[in-house]
Design an enzyme around this catalytic site. Structure first.
Site, PDB file in Angstrom:
ATOM      1  N   CYS A  98       0.810  -1.224   0.000  1.00 15.84           N
ATOM      2  CA  CYS A  98       0.000   0.000   0.000  1.00 15.84           C
ATOM      3  C   CYS A  98       0.842   1.273   0.000  1.00 15.84           C
ATOM      4  O   CYS A  98       0.469   2.276  -0.623  1.00 15.84           O
ATOM      5  CB  CYS A  98      -0.912   0.026   1.227  1.00 15.84           C
ATOM      6  SG  CYS A  98      -1.528  -1.561   1.764  1.00 15.84           S
ATOM      7  N   CYS A 124      -2.704   3.443   2.744  1.00 12.45           N
ATOM      8  CA  CYS A 124      -3.526   2.387   3.339  1.00 12.45           C
ATOM      9  C   CYS A 124      -4.622   2.986   4.209  1.00 12.45           C
ATOM     10  O   CYS A 124      -4.557   4.141   4.609  1.00 12.45           O
ATOM     11  CB  CYS A 124      -2.664   1.418   4.146  1.00 12.45           C
ATOM     12  SG  CYS A 124      -3.569  -0.063   4.660  1.00 12.45           S
ATOM     13  N   CYS A 129      -5.272  -2.058  -1.697  1.00 14.84           N
ATOM     14  CA  CYS A 129      -6.236  -3.066  -2.168  1.00 14.84           C
ATOM     15  C   CYS A 129      -7.133  -2.496  -3.256  1.00 14.84           C
ATOM     16  O   CYS A 129      -7.642  -1.379  -3.141  1.00 14.84           O
ATOM     17  CB  CYS A 129      -7.079  -3.562  -1.005  1.00 14.84           C
ATOM     18  SG  CYS A 129      -6.114  -4.311   0.318  1.00 14.84           S
ATOM     19  N   GLU A 154     -11.307  -4.665  12.787  1.00 13.13           N
ATOM     20  CA  GLU A 154     -12.096  -5.131  11.654  1.00 13.13           C
ATOM     21  C   GLU A 154     -12.209  -6.654  11.723  1.00 13.13           C
ATOM     22  O   GLU A 154     -11.323  -7.324  12.241  1.00 13.13           O
ATOM     23  CB  GLU A 154     -11.449  -4.713  10.338  1.00 13.13           C
ATOM     24  CG  GLU A 154     -11.490  -3.217  10.119  1.00 13.13           C
ATOM     25  CD  GLU A 154     -10.869  -2.778   8.807  1.00 13.13           C
ATOM     26  OE1 GLU A 154     -10.272  -3.631   8.121  1.00 13.13           O
ATOM     27  OE2 GLU A 154     -10.971  -1.589   8.473  1.00 13.13           O
ATOM     28  N   SER A 157     -13.896  -4.640   7.404  1.00  5.79           N
ATOM     29  CA  SER A 157     -13.075  -4.198   6.290  1.00  5.79           C
ATOM     30  C   SER A 157     -13.977  -3.765   5.146  1.00  5.79           C
ATOM     31  O   SER A 157     -15.101  -4.249   4.991  1.00  5.79           O
ATOM     32  CB  SER A 157     -12.176  -5.343   5.826  1.00  5.79           C
ATOM     33  OG  SER A 157     -11.638  -5.074   4.560  1.00  5.79           O
TER      34      SER A 157
END
Length: 577
Positions: A56, A129, A201, A453, A479
Site C-alpha cells: 500500500c 492504506c 487493495c 475489523e 473491512s
C-alpha cells in the site's frame, strides 16, 4: 543576508527563518544544502506514510519526490517527512488489528506536531492504506493550513484462471480451504498471484473509498485518486499537487475552506453510489470534527439512504479501481450525481476553482458497464445503509451493495461471542448454524481497545458458502472488503453499556436494511433489568502503553471515535500564530 519574501512575513515559517535571532535555525538549513533563496521561500511539508510493511505504501517515497518538484517549480521549499502506518491487510485477524484505528490518531497527531514544531506553511500529504488516508486529511483540517492530499494509488488486480482477483479472494479462500473446498496447492497459487504490484487493495474497500472521498471533499486534485500506484501518470498528479498547494498558499485558501458541511455531504454521496466501505461512516465524522462541523454517523447514513448505487465495484460488484479510472474516475461519478441534483457545486476544490467549474470540464459520461447512469442505478438506495433501534440507539451501519432485495431483512436467534477470536474459532470449526445472528462484542473503540475489523471472520463465513445464511453484528468494524449481511459500528459499544452488552444466546434479533432498523425482541423493562445486572466491561491486557491511552480518550463511534475536543473547542488557528 538575503531579504525574505514579503509574503512570508505573515506565514508560520517566519518564526524559523527571519531576522537575526533565527541565525541558529538558518544554520541548520544551510547544513542540509538549502540556499538563501530557498530559506526565504515558503516551507511546504511533504508528508508520507511510506514504509515497508505492505504494498500500500511502498511507492509513496517515489511519489513524494514528484510532489517536491512541483513545489520547487512554484517557488516553494519542500521539506519531506514521514509518519507511521498500520496496514490492515497485515494487521488483520490477530491482536495487531487493535492498533489500526488508533494509528489514525497517531498519524494525525504526528503530522500536526511536525508541522507545528517546524513552522511549515502548507502541507501536501501522501497516504496509501486505510487509516492513513483519513489520518492525513484530519491533520490537514486540524491545522487549517493550505493543503493538498495525494493518494498513493491502488494495486493492479491479479489474474487467475482468466479472471481478476484481489486480496479479498484470498481471505475468502481461507474459508473455502477450511470447508475442504480448496486444496493447499490451490490456496498457495492464489496467494502468489492476487497482489502483483505496489498499491492499496484494488476493490472499493476502505483505501479506495477514502481516496474517492478526498476528491469529493475537494482536498485532492480531480481524478488524482484513480491511477494505480505503478502508473507513471501518478507522478504527474503528484507534481501538479505540489504546484497546487503553492497556488492555495498564495490565495490563502485553507483546508477548512474546502472541507465544509456541503463538501462532506458530497463525499458521503460518492461513498454511497460506489458501494464504498462502511468505514467512511467512521472517518467522515472524524474529519468533520477537525473542522468543528457537527456531522455524525446518523447524518452520514441519512445521505446514504437516499443516494442511488450505480458504480459496480468490488466487493459487492465486479470491477476494481483501475477499471473505474479507465472510464473516467470520480469526476464522471460526480457528474452523474450532478445530473440528479445530488451534488453541491459551489464547494471549492484544491484547484482554487469550484466543483461545478471542474465538472463543467468533464467530457466523459457513464459508460454503462462500470459506471451506470445515475438515473438507471443498480439499486435506488446507497450501497451502505444506516440502522438504528433498541439494539443500536446511537446507530449502526451495513453495506448492502451487491445484495438482493430479499436478503436485506434478517431475523434470527443471537449467538453471542465476547471477542473476535471466539467467533472465528466457531466459524473455523463450523459450530455455528444457518439462520443465526452472530454477535461479536467488546470490540469497540474503547472495549477492544481499537475497534478491530472482522474480515478474517466474515471472509471465512463467505468462503464456507454461508454469507447469505447468517448475519453478523458487532460493535467493532468491518473491512471494506467484507460482504454479506454484516452490521458494524453498533453503538453505544459494549464497554459503554450499550444494549449489545446485554444480549444473550437465543435473543431474537431483527435487522431490516429496507427500513433502516436493528432491534432485539426485548422490552425496555427487560433491557433495563439486564442493565442493572450488568457487570461492566471486561478487563483487557492493555493496561499501559498507546492502546491504554487510546482507550481512555476515545469517544463514541457515532462521533467518529475521536480523541480530542476538536475545532469547536480550539482557541487559535495554527496558521495565524
Amino acid at each position: 543576508m538575503k531579504t525574505i519574501r514579503q509574503d512570508k512575513l505573515s506565514l508560520p515559517s517566519r518564526h524559523v527563518s527571519h531576522g537575526p535571532a533565527r541565525a541558529p535555525h538558518r544554520s541548520y538549513y544551510y547544513a542540509m544544502g538549502l540556499t538563501e533563496e530557498e530559506i526565504a521561500q515558503p516551507f511546504v511539508g511533504v508528508a508520507t506514510c511510506w514504509n515497508e510493511a505492505a504494498p500500500c505504501n511502498i511507492a509513496l517515497n517515489r511519489q513524494a519526490q514528484a510532489v517536491k518538484l512541483g513545489v520547487k517549480a512554484a517557488q516553494g521549499t519542500p521539506r519531506e517527512f514521514t509518519t507511521i502506518t498500520v496496514t490492515d491487510g497485515i494487521a488483520m485477524g490477530h491482536e495487531g488489528m487493535k492498533s489500526s484505528l488508533a494509528s489514525r490518531e497517531a498519524i494525525a497527531d504526528s503530522v500536526e506536531l511536525t508541522m507545528r514544531g517546524h513552522c511549515y506553511d502548507a502541507l501536501v500529504g501522501l497516504a496509501g492504506c486505510d487509516k492513513s488516508l483519513p489520518g492525513m486529511m484530519m491533520a490537514m483540517v486540524r491545522l487549517n493550513a493550505p493543503a493538498v492530499f495525494v493518494y498513493g494509488g491502488s494495486i493492479l488486480p491479479g489474474r487467475l484462471d482468466g479472471r481478476d482477483v484481489t486480496v479479498q479472494d484470498v481471505f475468502e479462500a481461507v474459508g473455502s480451504h477450511q470447508a475442504g473446498n480448496l486444496s493447499d496447492k490451490e490456496l498457495e497459487i492464489l496467494e502468489r498471484v492476487a497482489c502483483p504490484s505496489a498499491g492499496a487493495c484494488g476493490g472499493q474497500f476502505t483505501a479506495n473509498t477514502m481516496a474517492c472521498v478526498s476528491e469529493a471533499l475537494g482536498i485532492a486534485l480531480p481524478n488524482s485518486s484513480g491511477a494505480p500506484a505503478p502508473y507513471e501518470s501518478r507522478d504527474s498528479y503528484c507534481e501538479a499537487s505540489g504546484a497546487a498547494v503553492m497556488n492555495l498558499l498564495e490565495k490563502n485558501i485553507r483546508a477548512r475552506d474546502l472541507v465544509t458541511r456541503e463538501a462532506l455531504e458530497n463525499a458521503a454521496r460518492v461513498v454511497a453510489c460506489t458501494g464504498g466501505s462502511t468505514n467512511a461512516g467512521l472517518h467522515l465524522p472524524a474529519i468533520a470534527h477537525e473542522a468543528g462541523i457537527d456531522f455524525d454517523l446518523l447524518d452520514v447514513c441519512e445521505i446514504f439512504r437516499d443516494t442511488p448505487y450505480f458504480v459496480d465495484l468490488k466487493p459487492g460488484g465486479q470491477f476494481v479501481a483501475k477499471d473505474l479510472y479507465e472510464v473516467g474516475g470520480v469526476p464522471v461519478v460526480m457528474k452523474e450525481l450532478r445530473k440528479i441534483g445530488m451534488i453541491h457545486e459551489k464547494c471549492l476544490t484544491a484547484t482554487g476553482r469550484t466543483l461545478g467549474e471542474e465538472l463543467d470540464q468533464v467530457e466523459r459520461d457513464a459508460d454503462g458497464r462500470v459506471i451506470y447512469p445515475a438515473s438507471q442505478p443498480l439499486s435506488p438506495t446507497g450501497g451502505v445503509v444506516g440502522l438504528q433501534g433498541n439494539l443500536a440507539p446511537d446507530g449502526a451501519i451495513v453495506k448492502i451493495a451487491g445484495m438482493d432485495e430479499d436478503q436485506i431483512v434478517f431475523t434470527g436467534p443471537a449467538r453471542v461471542f465476547e471477542c473476535e477470536e471466539d467467533a472465528f474459532e466457531a466459524v473455523k470449526n463450523r459450530t455455528y448454524h444457518e439462520g443465526e445472528v452472530i454477535v461479536i462484542r467488546n470490540e469497540g473503540p474503547a472495549g477492544g481497545p481499537g475497534m478491530r475489523e472482522m474480515l478474517s471472520t466474515t471472509a471465512a463465513i463467505s468462503g464456507q458458502g454461508m454469507g447469505k445464511k447468517v448475519a453478523l453484528i458487532t460493535d467493532g468494524r468491518f473491512s471494506g472488503a467484507t460482504r454479506g449481511f454484516c452490521v458494524g459500528h453498533v453503538g453505544p459499544e459494549a464497554a459503554h453499556g450499550g444494549p449489545i452488552a446485554l444480549l444473550k444466546d437465543g435473543d431474537l434479533v431483527t435487522i431490516d436494511a429496507r427500513k433502516g432498523e436493528i432491534s432485539v425482541a426485548l422490552s425496555d423493562s427487560e433491557l433495563n433489568d439486564r442493565k442493572a445486572d450488568w457487570q461492566g466491561p471486561q478487563d483487557t491486557i492493555y493496561a499501559s502503553g498507546a492502546l491504554w491511552k487510546y482507550a481512555q480518550l476515545v469517544g463514541s463511534t457515532r462521533q467518529g471515535a475521536v480523541t480530542h475536543p476538536g475545532a469547536a473547542k480550539e482557541a487559535h488557528i495554527y496558521m495565524d500564530l
